[in-house]
Design a protein around this motif. Structure first.
Motif, PDB file in Angstrom:
ATOM      1  N   UNK A  18      -3.500  29.453  55.130  1.00 55.61           N
ATOM      2  CA  UNK A  18      -2.459  29.794  56.099  1.00 55.61           C
ATOM      3  C   UNK A  18      -2.459  28.881  57.322  1.00 55.61           C
ATOM      4  N   UNK A  19      -3.605  28.368  57.699  1.00 48.95           N
ATOM      5  CA  UNK A  19      -3.727  27.612  58.951  1.00 48.95           C
ATOM      6  C   UNK A  19      -2.800  26.406  59.046  1.00 48.95           C
ATOM      7  N   UNK A  20      -2.589  25.696  57.972  1.00 48.56           N
ATOM      8  CA  UNK A  20      -1.780  24.472  58.067  1.00 48.56           C
ATOM      9  C   UNK A  20      -0.386  24.767  58.597  1.00 48.56           C
ATOM     10  N   UNK A  25       3.023  22.894  61.355  1.00 46.14           N
ATOM     11  CA  UNK A  25       4.458  23.160  61.481  1.00 46.14           C
ATOM     12  C   UNK A  25       4.785  23.734  62.851  1.00 46.14           C
ATOM     13  N   UNK A  26       4.046  24.781  63.258  1.00 48.01           N
ATOM     14  CA  UNK A  26       4.330  25.426  64.549  1.00 48.01           C
ATOM     15  C   UNK A  26       3.623  24.736  65.713  1.00 48.01           C
ATOM     16  N   UNK A  27       2.787  23.731  65.412  1.00 43.35           N
ATOM     17  CA  UNK A  27       2.077  22.938  66.426  1.00 43.35           C
ATOM     18  C   UNK A  27       1.141  23.794  67.281  1.00 43.35           C
ATOM     19  N   UNK A  28       0.527  24.791  66.636  1.00 39.17           N
ATOM     20  CA  UNK A  28      -0.409  25.656  67.341  1.00 39.17           C
ATOM     21  C   UNK A  28      -1.763  24.999  67.501  1.00 39.17           C
ATOM     22  N   UNK A  29      -2.598  25.647  68.287  1.00 42.14           N
ATOM     23  CA  UNK A  29      -3.958  25.200  68.529  1.00 42.14           C
ATOM     24  C   UNK A  29      -4.909  26.307  68.091  1.00 42.14           C
ATOM     25  N   UNK A  30      -5.894  25.950  67.285  1.00 45.79           N
ATOM     26  CA  UNK A  30      -6.899  26.913  66.864  1.00 45.79           C
ATOM     27  C   UNK A  30      -7.839  27.145  68.035  1.00 45.79           C
ATOM     28  N   UNK A  31      -7.811  28.345  68.594  1.00 48.51           N
ATOM     29  CA  UNK A  31      -8.611  28.642  69.785  1.00 48.51           C
ATOM     30  C   UNK A  31      -9.953  29.272  69.477  1.00 48.51           C
ATOM     31  N   UNK A  32     -10.029  30.005  68.376  1.00 43.03           N
ATOM     32  CA  UNK A  32     -11.265  30.718  68.081  1.00 43.03           C
ATOM     33  C   UNK A  32     -11.267  31.126  66.620  1.00 43.03           C
ATOM     34  N   UNK A  33     -12.457  31.260  66.079  1.00 41.19           N
ATOM     35  CA  UNK A  33     -12.658  31.817  64.741  1.00 41.19           C
ATOM     36  C   UNK A  33     -13.904  32.667  64.800  1.00 41.19           C
ATOM     37  N   UNK A  55      -1.353  34.366  67.947  1.00 42.62           N
ATOM     38  CA  UNK A  55      -1.320  34.951  66.611  1.00 42.62           C
ATOM     39  C   UNK A  55      -2.763  35.083  66.158  1.00 42.62           C
ATOM     40  N   UNK A  56      -3.109  36.218  65.562  1.00 44.40           N
ATOM     41  CA  UNK A  56      -4.412  36.367  64.930  1.00 44.40           C
ATOM     42  C   UNK A  56      -4.190  36.437  63.422  1.00 44.40           C
ATOM     43  N   UNK A  57      -4.740  35.474  62.711  1.00 42.69           N
ATOM     44  CA  UNK A  57      -4.711  35.505  61.257  1.00 42.69           C
ATOM     45  C   UNK A  57      -5.899  36.338  60.799  1.00 42.69           C
ATOM     46  N   UNK A  58      -5.645  37.310  59.935  1.00 41.22           N
ATOM     47  CA  UNK A  58      -6.656  38.284  59.526  1.00 41.22           C
ATOM     48  C   UNK A  58      -6.877  38.199  58.022  1.00 41.22           C
ATOM     49  N   UNK A  59      -8.075  37.783  57.632  1.00 40.00           N
ATOM     50  CA  UNK A  59      -8.435  37.667  56.213  1.00 40.00           C
ATOM     51  C   UNK A  59      -9.527  38.686  55.906  1.00 40.00           C
ATOM     52  N   UNK A  60      -9.332  39.512  54.890  1.00 37.70           N
ATOM     53  CA  UNK A  60     -10.365  40.503  54.568  1.00 37.70           C
ATOM     54  C   UNK A  60     -11.652  39.848  54.102  1.00 37.70           C
ATOM     55  N   UNK A  61     -12.782  40.467  54.470  1.00 35.50           N
ATOM     56  CA  UNK A  61     -14.073  39.943  54.020  1.00 35.50           C
ATOM     57  C   UNK A  61     -14.554  40.629  52.758  1.00 35.50           C
ATOM     58  N   UNK A  62     -13.930  41.744  52.402  1.00 36.75           N
ATOM     59  CA  UNK A  62     -14.256  42.404  51.137  1.00 36.75           C
ATOM     60  C   UNK A  62     -13.042  43.192  50.665  1.00 36.75           C
TER      61      UNK A  62
END
Length: 137
Positions: A18-20, A25-33, A55-62
């Motif tokens: 999802x990050x790309x 495209x949206x020219x965002x900056x990754x601030x934290x993970x 925006x917070x991208x949320x990926x399940x860990x399980x």
């Protein structure tokens, strides 16, 4: 009480995939993970800022995490809309006085110090809202 849009949480199957879009495209900056392994959370988070919006991208860990259940039930996409408040406890009391119900088990402080709680979607015509505050500020 002041309510200010804080971020939008988006459920994704893979942050890497999802990050790309958000960065290129949206020219965002990754601030934290970070990863939250707290019971009932279990999620990888990528925080992306674009023109002052978060925006917070949320990926399940399980497969049993709340985000995994959300994706199974509704698919990928907007999971919640978060509003920052001056005082979380006061905002909760004021909302309760107006008949708003909360998902009580979601009241917590996240891995980055943000205090939060989710409003029961039954009180909002089906949309999951988060109220949050930043006590360290």
């Amino acid at each position: 009480m002041n309510y200010e849009l804080d971020h939008i949480g988006i459920a994704v199957r893979s942050i890497e995939e999802a990050l790309s879009f958000y960065l290129e495209v949206l020219k965002g900056t990754l601030e934290d993970r970070y990863t939250s392994d707290a019971p009932g959370v279990e999620v990888h988070v990528a925080v992306v800022r674009t023109n002052g919006q978060t925006i917070e991208l949320l990926e399940p860990t399980n497969r049993n995490s709340p985000i995994a259940r959300f994706i199974r039930q509704k698919g990928k996409g907007v999971h919640h809309v978060a509003y920052r408040v001056d005082n979380l406890e006061q905002a909760i009391l004021e909302a309760r006085d107006k008949g708003i119900r909360f998902l009580e088990d979601t009241l917590r402080t996240n891995a980055r110090g943000r205090r939060l709680i989710y409003i029961n979607p039954a009180s909002t015509e089906g949309t999951l809202f988060e109220l949050c505050s930043y006590p360290q500020e």
